[in-house]
Write an enzyme that holds these catalytic residues in place. Structure first.
Site, PDB file in Angstrom:
ATOM      1  N   HIS A   1      -6.027  -5.659 -31.144  1.00  0.00           N
ATOM      2  CA  HIS A   1      -7.196  -6.445 -31.568  1.00  0.00           C
ATOM      3  C   HIS A   1      -7.444  -7.595 -30.582  1.00  0.00           C
ATOM      4  CE1 HIS A   1      -5.927  -5.156 -35.863  1.00  0.00           C
ATOM      5  NE2 HIS A   1      -7.011  -4.460 -35.579  1.00  0.00           N
TER       6      HIS A   1
ATOM      7  N   LYS B   1      -9.274  -2.285 -51.061  1.00  0.00           N
ATOM      8  CA  LYS B   1      -8.205  -2.007 -50.117  1.00  0.00           C
ATOM      9  C   LYS B   1      -7.054  -2.979 -50.358  1.00  0.00           C
ATOM     10  CE  LYS B   1      -8.748  -0.297 -45.389  1.00  0.00           C
ATOM     11  NZ  LYS B   1      -9.465  -0.537 -44.147  1.00  0.00           N
TER      12      LYS B   1
ATOM     13  N   ARG C   1      -9.757   3.788 -30.459  1.00  0.00           N
ATOM     14  CA  ARG C   1      -8.474   4.220 -29.908  1.00  0.00           C
ATOM     15  C   ARG C   1      -8.562   5.708 -29.615  1.00  0.00           C
ATOM     16  NH1 ARG C   1      -5.361   1.485 -34.744  1.00  0.00           N
ATOM     17  NH2 ARG C   1      -7.378   2.071 -35.584  1.00  0.00           N
TER      18      ARG C   1
ATOM     19  N   SER D   1      -2.259  -1.736 -37.159  1.00  0.00           N
ATOM     20  CA  SER D   1      -1.680  -2.638 -38.162  1.00  0.00           C
ATOM     21  C   SER D   1      -0.741  -1.856 -39.063  1.00  0.00           C
ATOM     22  CB  SER D   1      -2.789  -3.274 -39.000  1.00  0.00           C
ATOM     23  OG  SER D   1      -3.646  -4.037 -38.189  1.00  0.00           O
TER      24      SER D   1
HETATM   25  P1  ADP Z   1     -10.451  -1.501 -40.374  1.00  0.00           P
HETATM   26  O1  ADP Z   1      -9.510  -1.524 -41.544  1.00  0.00           O
HETATM   27  O2  ADP Z   1     -11.821  -1.981 -40.684  1.00  0.00           O
HETATM   28  O3  ADP Z   1     -10.446  -0.239 -39.559  1.00  0.00           O
HETATM   29  P2  ADP Z   1      -8.663  -2.776 -38.492  1.00  0.00           P
HETATM   30  O4  ADP Z   1      -8.164  -4.154 -38.670  1.00  0.00           O
HETATM   31  O5  ADP Z   1      -7.670  -1.669 -38.642  1.00  0.00           O
HETATM   32  O6  ADP Z   1      -9.891  -2.666 -39.445  1.00  0.00           O
HETATM   33  O7  ADP Z   1      -9.340  -2.625 -37.065  1.00  0.00           O
HETATM   34  C1  ADP Z   1     -10.487  -3.345 -36.712  1.00  0.00           C
HETATM   35  C2  ADP Z   1     -11.125  -2.710 -35.498  1.00  0.00           C
HETATM   36  O8  ADP Z   1     -10.231  -2.804 -34.400  1.00  0.00           O
HETATM   37  C3  ADP Z   1     -11.431  -1.229 -35.651  1.00  0.00           C
HETATM   38  O9  ADP Z   1     -12.617  -0.935 -34.953  1.00  0.00           O
HETATM   39  C4  ADP Z   1     -10.253  -0.554 -34.987  1.00  0.00           C
HETATM   40  O10 ADP Z   1     -10.590   0.729 -34.482  1.00  0.00           O
HETATM   41  C5  ADP Z   1      -9.976  -1.532 -33.867  1.00  0.00           C
HETATM   42  N1  ADP Z   1      -8.593  -1.469 -33.411  1.00  0.00           N
HETATM   43  C6  ADP Z   1      -7.479  -1.452 -34.154  1.00  0.00           C
HETATM   44  N2  ADP Z   1      -6.372  -1.368 -33.386  1.00  0.00           N
HETATM   45  C7  ADP Z   1      -6.811  -1.346 -32.103  1.00  0.00           C
HETATM   46  C8  ADP Z   1      -6.172  -1.241 -30.826  1.00  0.00           C
HETATM   47  N3  ADP Z   1      -4.847  -1.118 -30.719  1.00  0.00           N
HETATM   48  N4  ADP Z   1      -6.945  -1.246 -29.717  1.00  0.00           N
HETATM   49  C9  ADP Z   1      -8.287  -1.334 -29.827  1.00  0.00           C
HETATM   50  N5  ADP Z   1      -8.959  -1.404 -30.983  1.00  0.00           N
HETATM   51  C10 ADP Z   1      -8.238  -1.418 -32.118  1.00  0.00           C
END
Ligand code: ADP
Length: 159
Positions: free
Chosen positions: A18, A42, A90, A128
């Site tokens: 992130h 969630k 990703r 995460s």
């Molecule tokens: P959500 O639960 O809405 O998917 P996340 O917190 O998991 O939210 O992720 C937020 C955004 O960041 C999403 O678009 C996800 O694809 C992106 N994301 C998560 N991990 C990574 C990563 N390692 N590299 C790039 N983008 C990421």
């Protein structure tokens, strides 16, 4: 016109993946708002306030701020006059979900664009969910999340 981008997500917790996205998009906008989704559906490990605090402690960028919102991202965006939703991509598995979300948001508010940013190769496997799994089993989190997040995870999972 002030160019404002919103980067919405659960951030439960924020990872290096992130942070990489935030650092890369920040130079392209006047303001970037990292939007922590407070969802009643969630289940999350950290509360929205805890997630927000961890993001703030992990970032040091003058044009980036963090906010919490419960509701539709597009409604928040109208409130703050933001034009762009940023999401990270990703592996291919992210694609379908992101395309559906982007199309739905386009239907709701045609003026808002979704911009997808590819994960950097060194972070494409970081999630995460994976981080929480490692933390639960007391594995090594170095390089996957910032130090403050490692400490917060240790507090959650300490025996
Ligand atoms: P959500 O639960 O809405 O998917 P996340 O917190 O998991 O939210 O992720 C937020 C955004 O960041 C999403 O678009 C996800 O694809 C992106 N994301 C998560 N991990 C990574 C990563 N390692 N590299 C790039 N983008 C990421």
């Amino acid at each position: 016109m002030t160019r404002v981008a919103v980067y919405p997500g659960s951030f439960d917790p924020i990872t290096m993946g992130h942070i990489d996205i935030i650092k890369r998009i920040a130079p392209h906008y006047d303001r970037v708002i990292v939007l922590v989704a407070q969802s009643s559906q969630k289940q999350s490990l950290f509360t929205a306030q805890e997630r927000k605090d961890l993001i703030e402690k992990s970032l040091d960028l003058s044009n980036v701020s963090v906010d919490i919102f419960e509701g539709l991202t597009v409604d928040y965006m109208k409130k703050v006059k933001a034009q762009v939703i940023v999401r990270g991509l990703r592996a291919v598995v992210d694609f379908e979900y992101e395309m559906t979300m982007a199309s739905m948001n386009k239907k709701l508010t045609p003026a808002i664009e979704t911009m997808l940013v590819f994960a950097s190769p060194e972070y494409y496997y970081v999630s995460s969910r994976g981080v929480k799994e490692i933390a639960m089993h007391l594995g090594d989190l170095k390089g996957l999340v910032p130090k403050v997040v490692i400490q917060a995870l240790h507090r959650k999972f300490k025996k």
